[in-house]
Structures are given as C-alpha cells and as structure tokens.
Design a protein around this motif. Structure first.
Motif, PDB file in Angstrom:
ATOM      1  N   ARG A  98       0.836  -1.193   0.000  1.00 25.47           N
ATOM      2  CA  ARG A  98       0.000   0.000   0.000  1.00 25.47           C
ATOM      3  C   ARG A  98       0.876   1.250   0.000  1.00 25.47           C
ATOM      4  N   PRO A  99       0.467   2.308  -0.712  1.00 25.91           N
ATOM      5  CA  PRO A  99       1.238   3.557  -0.700  1.00 25.91           C
ATOM      6  C   PRO A  99       1.128   4.250   0.654  1.00 25.91           C
ATOM      7  N   LEU A 100       2.243   4.775   1.136  1.00 28.05           N
ATOM      8  CA  LEU A 100       2.209   5.575   2.358  1.00 28.05           C
ATOM      9  C   LEU A 100       1.716   6.986   2.064  1.00 28.05           C
ATOM     10  N   ASN A 101       2.009   7.458   0.870  1.00 25.16           N
ATOM     11  CA  ASN A 101       1.611   8.813   0.485  1.00 25.16           C
ATOM     12  C   ASN A 101       0.589   8.758  -0.648  1.00 25.16           C
ATOM     13  N   SER A 102      -0.666   8.955  -0.304  1.00 27.50           N
ATOM     14  CA  SER A 102      -1.740   8.982  -1.306  1.00 27.50           C
ATOM     15  C   SER A 102      -2.252  10.398  -1.535  1.00 27.50           C
ATOM     16  N   ARG A 103      -1.502  11.393  -1.077  1.00 28.00           N
ATOM     17  CA  ARG A 103      -1.910  12.784  -1.274  1.00 28.00           C
ATOM     18  C   ARG A 103      -1.913  13.116  -2.765  1.00 28.00           C
ATOM     19  N   LEU A 104      -2.941  13.813  -3.217  1.00 29.92           N
ATOM     20  CA  LEU A 104      -3.043  14.215  -4.615  1.00 29.92           C
ATOM     21  C   LEU A 104      -3.146  15.729  -4.731  1.00 29.92           C
ATOM     22  N   ASP A 105      -2.358  16.288  -5.623  1.00 34.70           N
ATOM     23  CA  ASP A 105      -2.417  17.721  -5.913  1.00 34.70           C
ATOM     24  C   ASP A 105      -3.544  17.932  -6.924  1.00 34.70           C
ATOM     25  N   CYS A 106      -4.602  18.567  -6.490  1.00 36.44           N
ATOM     26  CA  CYS A 106      -5.804  18.736  -7.325  1.00 36.44           C
ATOM     27  C   CYS A 106      -5.914  20.127  -7.941  1.00 36.44           C
ATOM     28  N   THR A 107      -4.821  20.875  -7.909  1.00 33.59           N
ATOM     29  CA  THR A 107      -4.833  22.254  -8.390  1.00 33.59           C
ATOM     30  C   THR A 107      -5.297  22.353  -9.839  1.00 33.59           C
ATOM     31  N   ARG A 108      -4.784  21.460 -10.686  1.00 34.28           N
ATOM     32  CA  ARG A 108      -5.113  21.533 -12.109  1.00 34.28           C
ATOM     33  C   ARG A 108      -6.612  21.320 -12.338  1.00 34.28           C
ATOM     34  N   THR A 109      -7.221  20.437 -11.580  1.00 32.11           N
ATOM     35  CA  THR A 109      -8.642  20.173 -11.739  1.00 32.11           C
ATOM     36  C   THR A 109      -9.477  21.407 -11.394  1.00 32.11           C
ATOM     37  N   GLU A 110      -9.050  22.110 -10.351  1.00 30.27           N
ATOM     38  CA  GLU A 110      -9.761  23.325  -9.960  1.00 30.27           C
ATOM     39  C   GLU A 110      -9.545  24.432 -10.990  1.00 30.27           C
ATOM     40  N   THR A 111      -8.327  24.528 -11.500  1.00 27.28           N
ATOM     41  CA  THR A 111      -8.017  25.569 -12.473  1.00 27.28           C
ATOM     42  C   THR A 111      -8.770  25.367 -13.783  1.00 27.28           C
ATOM     43  N   VAL A 112      -8.792  24.129 -14.267  1.00 26.18           N
ATOM     44  CA  VAL A 112      -9.385  23.840 -15.576  1.00 26.18           C
ATOM     45  C   VAL A 112     -10.902  23.733 -15.514  1.00 26.18           C
ATOM     46  N   PHE A 113     -11.409  23.062 -14.481  1.00 26.96           N
ATOM     47  CA  PHE A 113     -12.848  22.765 -14.430  1.00 26.96           C
ATOM     48  C   PHE A 113     -13.600  23.489 -13.313  1.00 26.96           C
ATOM     49  N   GLY A 114     -12.872  24.214 -12.459  1.00 32.68           N
ATOM     50  CA  GLY A 114     -13.533  24.911 -11.361  1.00 32.68           C
ATOM     51  C   GLY A 114     -14.029  23.981 -10.270  1.00 32.68           C
ATOM     52  N   LEU A 115     -13.452  22.790 -10.193  1.00 33.59           N
ATOM     53  CA  LEU A 115     -13.855  21.806  -9.187  1.00 33.59           C
ATOM     54  C   LEU A 115     -12.852  21.793  -8.042  1.00 33.59           C
ATOM     55  N   SER A 116     -13.255  22.273  -6.882  1.00 33.51           N
ATOM     56  CA  SER A 116     -12.369  22.278  -5.720  1.00 33.51           C
ATOM     57  C   SER A 116     -12.468  20.947  -4.985  1.00 33.51           C
ATOM     58  N   ARG A 117     -11.506  20.683  -4.154  1.00 31.67           N
ATOM     59  CA  ARG A 117     -11.508  19.438  -3.380  1.00 31.67           C
ATOM     60  C   ARG A 117     -12.709  19.420  -2.430  1.00 31.67           C
ATOM     61  N   PRO A 118     -13.483  18.354  -2.433  1.00 28.86           N
ATOM     62  CA  PRO A 118     -14.601  18.270  -1.489  1.00 28.86           C
ATOM     63  C   PRO A 118     -14.086  18.027  -0.077  1.00 28.86           C
ATOM     64  N   ASP A 119     -14.786  18.541   0.909  1.00 29.18           N
ATOM     65  CA  ASP A 119     -14.418  18.320   2.304  1.00 29.18           C
ATOM     66  C   ASP A 119     -14.998  16.971   2.737  1.00 29.18           C
ATOM     67  N   TRP A 120     -14.129  16.008   3.026  1.00 30.14           N
ATOM     68  CA  TRP A 120     -14.630  14.669   3.361  1.00 30.14           C
ATOM     69  C   TRP A 120     -15.426  14.669   4.665  1.00 30.14           C
TER      70      TRP A 120
END
Length: 286
Positions: free
Chosen positions: A247-269
């Motif tokens: 299993r990966p220890l680091n599953s963090r994802l940089d979602c900046t591009r998704t917000e920039t291109v599509f206006g979709l920010s990271r949802p608050d879990w």
C-alpha cells in the motif's frame, strides 16, 4: 445529454444513478468487462454523447494473484472503450487511482509526476491510463483516492461495523491521503464530461480527492466521533499490518489543475462523512 456509464452497482456508479437518472448504465449483465470488444460494441450501439467508465477490478490484494484478469478489466477494456468513443468523437471520462504512483514522500502527487506503481492493481490501472491516452480521443483520466459512500464496501462502513463490535482497534497511521465521497466523484465526472463536450482541448489527466489529507487512523477516529461510537484507536505502522499488495504511504493528490481547468475544488470529506452517516441512519430507520 445521452450519457453511457460502464458500471451499475459500484460506489461511483450508484451515485451517478442519483445524479444522472436518465443515463444508461451497463452492469455486468449487459457489459462484460472481460470482453473488451463487447464493451466497444456497446458504445457503438448506444451512440452516446458522453461515456463514463465507473467500473473496474478493485480487489487490490486479490489482483496479486489475478493480475492477468485485472489487466483485461482495468486496461484492455478501457482502451477498447476509449477507441470506440474516439471513433464517435465523444468524450470519455475514465476513473483511475493514486496507486499509479510509488507512494513515497509527503508531497502531494501532481498529474505530471512520474508513475511507478508498487502493486498489480496499480500496474493494471496505469496500463489503462496509457491505453486511454493512446486511443487519441477526447478524454479525461480522473485519479482519485480512498473512495467512501453509504453503499458498497469501503472504510467508513467497515469502521462502523468494527467500532460497534469492539472497544478498541489498531489502525495504520503512516498512510496518508484524501478520503473522497463517491457522490463528489460522480458530480465531477458529469461536470468534466460536459466541459469536454464544449471544449475538447481540455483533455488530459486530472486529480480529484477529498480534503484535508488525513491518516487512516485519524479518519477512523473521525468516523467514531461522528457516529457516537466509543472505540479507542491505537496508531500502528504499515509494517505491523502486512497485506499481499503493498500500500502507498503517500496517497496525497495535488488537485490544483482540476480546480483551475474545471472549477472543481476538493470536497471536504468531513461534510461527506456527515452525509454518509445520515444516509445510513435513514436506511436503518426505514
């Protein structure tokens, strides 16, 4: 919009049913993912405006013994779907995973980072990404992580069951990532698909995961606190919880591009968790 979805009963597909009830959903009975040609034929027959692949082989540990089967479902089938969509000139949205990365360090993975999957599941998902890109059509590969919802098998439901049965649990604390509500993934897929129909030049690879990043142990604590369960959590390292697949220890994802291109920010879990617990309670009381 005439949307065709591969998948019917999985977490994301179930949420897509709620968000896009007029879409056509192809489950295992009508689209055999072990037969890529049949998947392509289904697209040609339905002639949709948008194709979303929300189906996959997701048994991470079993994939170590069934990599050939997982490769057909996770790589060959999406490749055939993407080629069929490209022939029709319609967008193809494909869900992938953080498991395509090596899972080390602490910096969030960017879409442009080098891939180096550490298990069979990750290798097959990476092969699927490569096949989708090679098809040459309008597409979005959406990598996500730690999918949770009120249905299917996932960490939230497992913790609720174990937390009700036991007074204490040991949970891995050195794996960190972003729990992502399936409902938000479904919304993102539909929004991205619509954007691609309007502007095919937006094609590419994107990241979408919930925030803030958290360890499995701290996520479990949040679940117990919100559910009113008195179950103590003791942190343990991954080394103390061996599994067939690394299993990966680091599953963090940089979602900046998704917000920039599509206006979709990271949802608050945390908001998503509230919704999941509410839905489970309503189902229990019904």
């Amino acid at each position: 919009m005439n949307t065709l979805v591969f998948g019917s009963s999985g977490q994301v597909a179930t949420e897509l049913r709620r968000s896009a009830p007029d879409a056509t959903f192809l489950g295992r009975d009508s689209a055999d993912l072990t037969d890529p040609a049949a998947c392509a034929a289904a697209i040609a027959a339905h002639r949709p405006d948008l194709v979303i692949n929300a189906a996959a082989y997701t048994a991470v540990d079993r994939a170590e013994e069934e990599e050939a089967l997982a490769h057909i479902i996770n790589a060959d089938a999406p490749g055939a779907m993407a080629r069929a969509a490209a022939e029709l000139g319609v967008p193809f949205v494909h869900i992938s995973t953080d498991y395509v990365f090596e899972g080390t360090g602490t910096r969030p993975w960017a879409p442009s980072d080098a891939t180096a999957p550490q298990n069979a599941y990750g290798r097959t998902k990476l092969a699927g990404e490569e096949a989708v890109r090679a098809a040459g059509g309008v597409h979005a590969i959406l990598r996500t992580s730690w999918v949770v919802s009120a249905h299917g098998a996932n960490f939230v439901k497992t913790m609720l069951r174990l937390g009700a049965e036991r007074d204490a649990l040991t949970i891995v604390a050195d794996q960190v990532g972003g729990p992502t509500p399936a409902r938000d993934i479904a919304t993102a897929c539909l929004s991205i698909g619509d954007a691609l129909r309007r502007d095919p030049a937006l094609s590419g690879t994107f990241h979408f995961s919930g925030g803030p990043d958290v360890s499995w142990a701290d996520f479990a604590r949040a679940i117990f606190d919100n559910a009113g369960l008195s179950c103590a959590v003791t942190d343990i390292p991954t080394a103390d919880y061996p599994t067939p697949a690394a299993r990966p220890l680091n599953s963090r994802l940089d979602c900046t591009r998704t917000e920039t291109v599509f206006g979709l920010s990271r949802p608050d879990w945390r908001d998503g968790l509230d919704d999941i617990l509410k839905a489970l309670k309503e189902a229990q009381d019904a």
